[in-house]
Design a protein around this motif. Structure first.
Motif, PDB file in Angstrom:
ATOM      1  N   GLU A   1       0.878  -0.954   0.466  1.00 52.44           N
ATOM      2  CA  GLU A   1       0.411   0.225  -0.186  1.00 52.44           C
ATOM      3  C   GLU A   1       0.669   0.792  -0.141  1.00 52.44           C
ATOM      4  O   GLU A   1       1.814   1.678   0.634  1.00 52.44           O
ATOM      5  CB  GLU A   1      -1.026  -0.202   1.405  1.00 52.44           C
ATOM      6  N   ASN A   2       0.358   1.773  -0.772  1.00 48.65           N
ATOM      7  CA  ASN A   2       1.378   4.040  -0.940  1.00 48.65           C
ATOM      8  C   ASN A   2       2.226   3.120  -1.536  1.00 48.65           C
ATOM      9  O   ASN A   2       3.994   3.554  -1.076  1.00 48.65           O
ATOM     10  CB  ASN A   2       1.580   4.745   0.627  1.00 48.65           C
TER      11      ASN A   2
ATOM     12  N   ASN B   1       4.015   0.807   5.517  1.00 53.02           N
ATOM     13  CA  ASN B   1       2.105   0.808   4.834  1.00 53.02           C
ATOM     14  C   ASN B   1       2.466  -0.847   5.008  1.00 53.02           C
ATOM     15  O   ASN B   1       2.784  -1.728   5.011  1.00 53.02           O
ATOM     16  CB  ASN B   1       2.561   1.569   3.724  1.00 53.02           C
TER      17      ASN B   1
END
Length: 297
Positions: A136-137, A250
């Motif tokens: 994520e990200n 993340n």
């Protein structure tokens, strides 16, 4: 110091944990709702300016090549049907990257797959990204790795904290802490028992390597199953140069097995405003039904 311009994506594995679904379709092409796993990874690198993607493929991976190529018949169909939004999305995929395809003729391990990319990489630093991991990200994490590479000029590994009871699923790093998020690697242990693990910091599946890794891969002895392990080559690299690491903050999604793949799909679906309402109601309905079934038994 040379800039990092290329990423190696080893995608030649058989995906046996997903058979028979992966008999004709690469596991990297399994969808997270309406986008294949591999596209999430590719887009992350595109977003930080790396367009040279080296896919290490096998004879059964043509679907990946087709996905990042033009499909003129489909594009014409969408155009005639007036589906402009879908047409733009399909055309965009085909122009995302500058793909290079390298064939791994035998499945001899992750280390062997990376070694097959040497002619395409040449004497440059490069990323390696495993095709079943979504972060994520991810752009944030990749930029952090690049920052460390520019600072030290050495290979960089991304690490994440895992529960102690799960260390046997990962390559685990023994580290010396430099600051809250930066480490220097002391040793690497592949899938240790909880008692043997030197830490709970697991290798995420994102690496930056100097070209020296190719020299080490060429002299790495095959391990279990005759495979050349990337971790073993990294341990040889440690004898010659330091390897640094940064901790991923993340969420990391592992799609490499059916259970975690389904968790990933559900997690992404719950964040999609166009479908999460009905999905939440459906899940609530299933939860309400479970006690009834137990009572009936």
């Amino acid at each position: 110091m040379r800039e990092i311009r290329k990423v190696v994506l080893p995608v030649a594995g058989w995906g046996t944990r997903f058979l028979p679904a992966t008999k004709a379709m690469p596991k990297e092409m399994l969808p997270i709702i309406d986008k294949p796993i591999i596209q999430f990874i590719v887009e992350s690198f595109i977003n930080i300016g790396i367009e040279n993607i080296i896919f290490v493929t096998g004879r059964h991976k043509k679907a990946i090549e087709d996905h990042f190529d033009h499909n003129h018949e489909l594009e014409e169909h969408l155009k005639k049907a007036g589906k402009e939004k879908l047409l733009r999305e399909v055309v965009k995929i085909s122009s995302l990257i500058n793909p290079i395809y390298v064939r791994q003729k035998e499945q001899l391990g992750l280390g062997h797959a990376v070694l097959m990319a040497e002619p395409a990489v040449s004497q440059e630093p490069f990323f390696v990204a495993l095709g079943d991991i979504i972060v994520e990200n991810e752009e944030e994490e990749l930029k952090k790795m690049i920052h460390l590479f520019r600072k030290f000029g050495n290979s960089i590994v991304a690490l994440m904290e895992v529960p102690k009871e799960e260390v046997s699923k990962y390559g685990i790093a023994k580290v010396k802490k430099l600051d809250e998020e930066t480490y220097i690697i002391v040793d690497l242990v592949e899938k240790p028992s909880p008692e043997e693990a030197p830490s709970n910091l697991a290798i995420v599946g994102r690496y930056i390597f100097t070209p020296t890794i190719f020299e080490k891969l060429k002299v790495t002895k095959p391990g279990k199953g005759g495979e050349i392990q990337l971790t073993d080559a990294m341990r040889l690299l440690l004898e010659e140069e330091a390897i640094y690491a940064c901790k991923v903050n993340n969420t990391v999604y592992d799609t490499g097995n059916p259970k975690d793949y389904l968790k990933t799909v559900i997690s992404f679906a719950l964040r999609r405003e166009d479908i999460n309402g009905e999905l939440i109601e459906f899940i609530r309905g299933l939860i309400k039904e479970e006690p009834k079934k137990e009572k009936a038994k």
